[in-house]
Design a protein around this motif. Structure first.
Motif, PDB file in Angstrom:
ATOM      1  N   LYS A  26      -1.522   6.220  -5.144  1.00  0.00           N
ATOM      2  CA  LYS A  26      -2.368   5.035  -4.995  1.00  0.00           C
ATOM      3  C   LYS A  26      -3.100   5.245  -3.682  1.00  0.00           C
ATOM      4  O   LYS A  26      -2.481   5.265  -2.600  1.00  0.00           O
ATOM      5  CB  LYS A  26      -1.528   3.755  -4.967  1.00  0.00           C
ATOM      6  CG  LYS A  26      -2.380   2.518  -4.902  1.00  0.00           C
ATOM      7  CD  LYS A  26      -1.528   1.260  -4.992  1.00  0.00           C
ATOM      8  CE  LYS A  26      -2.427   0.028  -4.948  1.00  0.00           C
ATOM      9  NZ  LYS A  26      -1.627  -1.201  -4.965  1.00  0.00           N
ATOM     10  N   ARG A  27      -4.421   5.451  -3.780  1.00  0.00           N
ATOM     11  CA  ARG A  27      -5.230   5.806  -2.618  1.00  0.00           C
ATOM     12  C   ARG A  27      -5.218   4.709  -1.563  1.00  0.00           C
ATOM     13  O   ARG A  27      -5.278   3.527  -1.874  1.00  0.00           O
ATOM     14  CB  ARG A  27      -6.665   6.089  -3.044  1.00  0.00           C
ATOM     15  CG  ARG A  27      -6.820   7.337  -3.895  1.00  0.00           C
ATOM     16  CD  ARG A  27      -8.245   7.485  -4.390  1.00  0.00           C
ATOM     17  NE  ARG A  27      -9.196   7.433  -3.303  1.00  0.00           N
ATOM     18  CZ  ARG A  27      -9.747   8.509  -2.736  1.00  0.00           C
ATOM     19  NH1 ARG A  27      -9.446   9.709  -3.170  1.00  0.00           N
ATOM     20  NH2 ARG A  27     -10.607   8.373  -1.758  1.00  0.00           N
ATOM     21  N   GLU A  28      -5.200   5.126  -0.315  1.00  0.00           N
ATOM     22  CA  GLU A  28      -5.220   4.196   0.802  1.00  0.00           C
ATOM     23  C   GLU A  28      -6.584   3.535   0.926  1.00  0.00           C
ATOM     24  O   GLU A  28      -6.681   2.339   1.215  1.00  0.00           O
ATOM     25  CB  GLU A  28      -4.864   4.946   2.099  1.00  0.00           C
ATOM     26  CG  GLU A  28      -4.610   4.051   3.294  1.00  0.00           C
ATOM     27  CD  GLU A  28      -5.879   3.592   3.999  1.00  0.00           C
ATOM     28  OE1 GLU A  28      -5.874   2.465   4.520  1.00  0.00           O
ATOM     29  OE2 GLU A  28      -6.878   4.341   4.019  1.00  0.00           O
ATOM     30  N   ASP A  29      -7.659   4.276   0.660  1.00  0.00           N
ATOM     31  CA  ASP A  29      -8.998   3.756   0.920  1.00  0.00           C
ATOM     32  C   ASP A  29      -9.512   2.760  -0.112  1.00  0.00           C
ATOM     33  O   ASP A  29     -10.168   1.786   0.234  1.00  0.00           O
ATOM     34  CB  ASP A  29     -10.007   4.890   1.108  1.00  0.00           C
ATOM     35  CG  ASP A  29     -10.127   5.806  -0.093  1.00  0.00           C
ATOM     36  OD1 ASP A  29      -9.381   5.656  -1.070  1.00  0.00           O
ATOM     37  OD2 ASP A  29     -10.999   6.714  -0.046  1.00  0.00           O
ATOM     38  N   ASP A  30      -9.214   2.971  -1.390  1.00  0.00           N
ATOM     39  CA  ASP A  30      -9.752   2.052  -2.393  1.00  0.00           C
ATOM     40  C   ASP A  30      -8.694   1.462  -3.337  1.00  0.00           C
ATOM     41  O   ASP A  30      -9.027   0.703  -4.248  1.00  0.00           O
ATOM     42  CB  ASP A  30     -10.874   2.706  -3.201  1.00  0.00           C
ATOM     43  CG  ASP A  30     -10.422   3.905  -4.019  1.00  0.00           C
ATOM     44  OD1 ASP A  30      -9.206   4.150  -4.137  1.00  0.00           O
ATOM     45  OD2 ASP A  30     -11.309   4.604  -4.546  1.00  0.00           O
ATOM     46  N   GLU A  57      -1.198  15.082   0.431  1.00  0.00           N
ATOM     47  CA  GLU A  57      -1.208  13.716  -0.077  1.00  0.00           C
ATOM     48  C   GLU A  57       0.139  13.241  -0.606  1.00  0.00           C
ATOM     49  O   GLU A  57       0.380  12.036  -0.648  1.00  0.00           O
ATOM     50  CB  GLU A  57      -2.267  13.565  -1.173  1.00  0.00           C
ATOM     51  CG  GLU A  57      -3.674  13.691  -0.624  1.00  0.00           C
ATOM     52  CD  GLU A  57      -4.746  13.423  -1.643  1.00  0.00           C
ATOM     53  OE1 GLU A  57      -4.445  13.182  -2.836  1.00  0.00           O
ATOM     54  OE2 GLU A  57      -5.932  13.446  -1.243  1.00  0.00           O
ATOM     55  N   THR A  58       1.018  14.182  -1.015  1.00  0.00           N
ATOM     56  CA  THR A  58       2.266  13.763  -1.665  1.00  0.00           C
ATOM     57  C   THR A  58       3.540  14.376  -1.090  1.00  0.00           C
ATOM     58  O   THR A  58       4.627  13.880  -1.375  1.00  0.00           O
ATOM     59  CB  THR A  58       2.249  14.123  -3.164  1.00  0.00           C
ATOM     60  OG1 THR A  58       2.320  15.543  -3.310  1.00  0.00           O
ATOM     61  CG2 THR A  58       0.998  13.580  -3.852  1.00  0.00           C
ATOM     62  N   GLU A  91       9.742  16.030  -2.671  1.00  0.00           N
ATOM     63  CA  GLU A  91       9.738  14.733  -3.342  1.00  0.00           C
ATOM     64  C   GLU A  91       8.503  13.965  -2.905  1.00  0.00           C
ATOM     65  O   GLU A  91       8.173  13.963  -1.724  1.00  0.00           O
ATOM     66  CB  GLU A  91      11.000  13.945  -2.997  1.00  0.00           C
ATOM     67  CG  GLU A  91      12.265  14.509  -3.608  1.00  0.00           C
ATOM     68  CD  GLU A  91      12.233  14.501  -5.129  1.00  0.00           C
ATOM     69  OE1 GLU A  91      11.739  13.517  -5.718  1.00  0.00           O
ATOM     70  OE2 GLU A  91      12.682  15.490  -5.729  1.00  0.00           O
ATOM     71  N   PRO A  92       7.824  13.310  -3.844  1.00  0.00           N
ATOM     72  CA  PRO A  92       6.628  12.559  -3.476  1.00  0.00           C
ATOM     73  C   PRO A  92       6.929  11.460  -2.461  1.00  0.00           C
ATOM     74  O   PRO A  92       7.948  10.779  -2.558  1.00  0.00           O
ATOM     75  CB  PRO A  92       6.154  11.943  -4.792  1.00  0.00           C
ATOM     76  CG  PRO A  92       6.910  12.606  -5.877  1.00  0.00           C
ATOM     77  CD  PRO A  92       8.137  13.186  -5.274  1.00  0.00           C
ATOM     78  N   HIS A  93       6.031  11.335  -1.491  1.00  0.00           N
ATOM     79  CA  HIS A  93       6.147  10.261  -0.507  1.00  0.00           C
ATOM     80  C   HIS A  93       4.756   9.867  -0.027  1.00  0.00           C
ATOM     81  O   HIS A  93       3.810  10.652  -0.154  1.00  0.00           O
ATOM     82  CB  HIS A  93       7.038  10.685   0.670  1.00  0.00           C
ATOM     83  CG  HIS A  93       6.554  11.918   1.383  1.00  0.00           C
ATOM     84  ND1 HIS A  93       5.477  11.913   2.239  1.00  0.00           N
ATOM     85  CD2 HIS A  93       6.985  13.197   1.341  1.00  0.00           C
ATOM     86  CE1 HIS A  93       5.279  13.135   2.716  1.00  0.00           C
ATOM     87  NE2 HIS A  93       6.174  13.936   2.176  1.00  0.00           N
ATOM     88  N   PRO A  94       4.606   8.666   0.525  1.00  0.00           N
ATOM     89  CA  PRO A  94       3.304   8.224   1.021  1.00  0.00           C
ATOM     90  C   PRO A  94       2.786   9.136   2.136  1.00  0.00           C
ATOM     91  O   PRO A  94       3.551   9.861   2.777  1.00  0.00           O
ATOM     92  CB  PRO A  94       3.575   6.811   1.558  1.00  0.00           C
ATOM     93  CG  PRO A  94       4.819   6.372   0.873  1.00  0.00           C
ATOM     94  CD  PRO A  94       5.627   7.627   0.665  1.00  0.00           C
ATOM     95  N   SER A  95       1.473   9.079   2.347  1.00  0.00           N
ATOM     96  CA  SER A  95       0.827   9.879   3.383  1.00  0.00           C
ATOM     97  C   SER A  95      -0.313   9.068   3.979  1.00  0.00           C
ATOM     98  O   SER A  95      -0.505   7.899   3.619  1.00  0.00           O
ATOM     99  CB  SER A  95       0.289  11.172   2.766  1.00  0.00           C
ATOM    100  OG  SER A  95      -0.760  10.873   1.850  1.00  0.00           O
ATOM    101  N   ASP A  96      -1.092   9.685   4.856  1.00  0.00           N
ATOM    102  CA  ASP A  96      -2.248   8.997   5.434  1.00  0.00           C
ATOM    103  C   ASP A  96      -3.247   8.567   4.361  1.00  0.00           C
ATOM    104  O   ASP A  96      -3.957   7.586   4.527  1.00  0.00           O
ATOM    105  CB  ASP A  96      -2.971   9.899   6.433  1.00  0.00           C
ATOM    106  CG  ASP A  96      -2.164  10.134   7.699  1.00  0.00           C
ATOM    107  OD1 ASP A  96      -1.194   9.388   7.942  1.00  0.00           O
ATOM    108  OD2 ASP A  96      -2.501  11.065   8.446  1.00  0.00           O
TER     109      ASP A  96
END
Length: 141
Positions: A26-30, A57-58, A91-96
């Motif tokens: 889920k993109r941070e910008d939009d 990203e992941t 493992e997937p995790h949030p990023s900038d």
């Protein structure tokens, strides 16, 4: 003399986990749900770029595979090379760039992703590509 407009080239990594789920952010910008990816560096091989972008990203390290297709955002002039990838580790995790990163079902992808991004996932499930598709950023045109 006016400068000629130029295209931007990006890569999209379509990664399946072997259990019918696809890697998505889920993109941070939009706030949109999309497969991970981003702009290719000028002297970067697309395979290296997709590995870098998915990891940034992941947090998932991938091995690039076949070309799924070429997808052009007509208004922005962005050409994206969608590449099927195999998850190797992490493992997937949030990023900038991603407020959420994780494995979602194809049905969840159908519900959450805009058509222009979902089609890359659905095209990866087919064996009659690679595909060439144009979109307006949200819908196919």
């Amino acid at each position: 003399m006016a400068e000629t407009p130029r295209h931007s080239v990006s890569v999209t990594g379509v990664v399946f986990n072997g259990e019918g789920r696809v890697l998505a952010i889920k993109r941070e910008d939009d706030g949109r749900w999309v497969p991970p990816g981003g702009v290719l560096e000028l002297h970067e091989d697309p395979r290296d770029g997709v590995v870098r972008e998915v990891f940034e990203e992941t947090g998932v390290k991938v091995k690039p595979g076949r070309l799924i297709g070429i997808y052009k955002n007509m208004p922005l002039g962005v050409v994206s090379l969608a590449i099927e990838c195999t998850a190797e580790s992490g493992e997937p995790h949030p990023s900038d760039e991603a407020v959420v990163a994780g494995w979602i079902s194809i049905e969840e992808a159908r519900e959450r992703m805009p058509e222009a991004r979902l089609v890359r996932v659905l095209d990866a499930l087919r064996d009659d590509g690679p595909f060439i598709r144009c979109h307006d950023g949200t819908n196919l045109v």
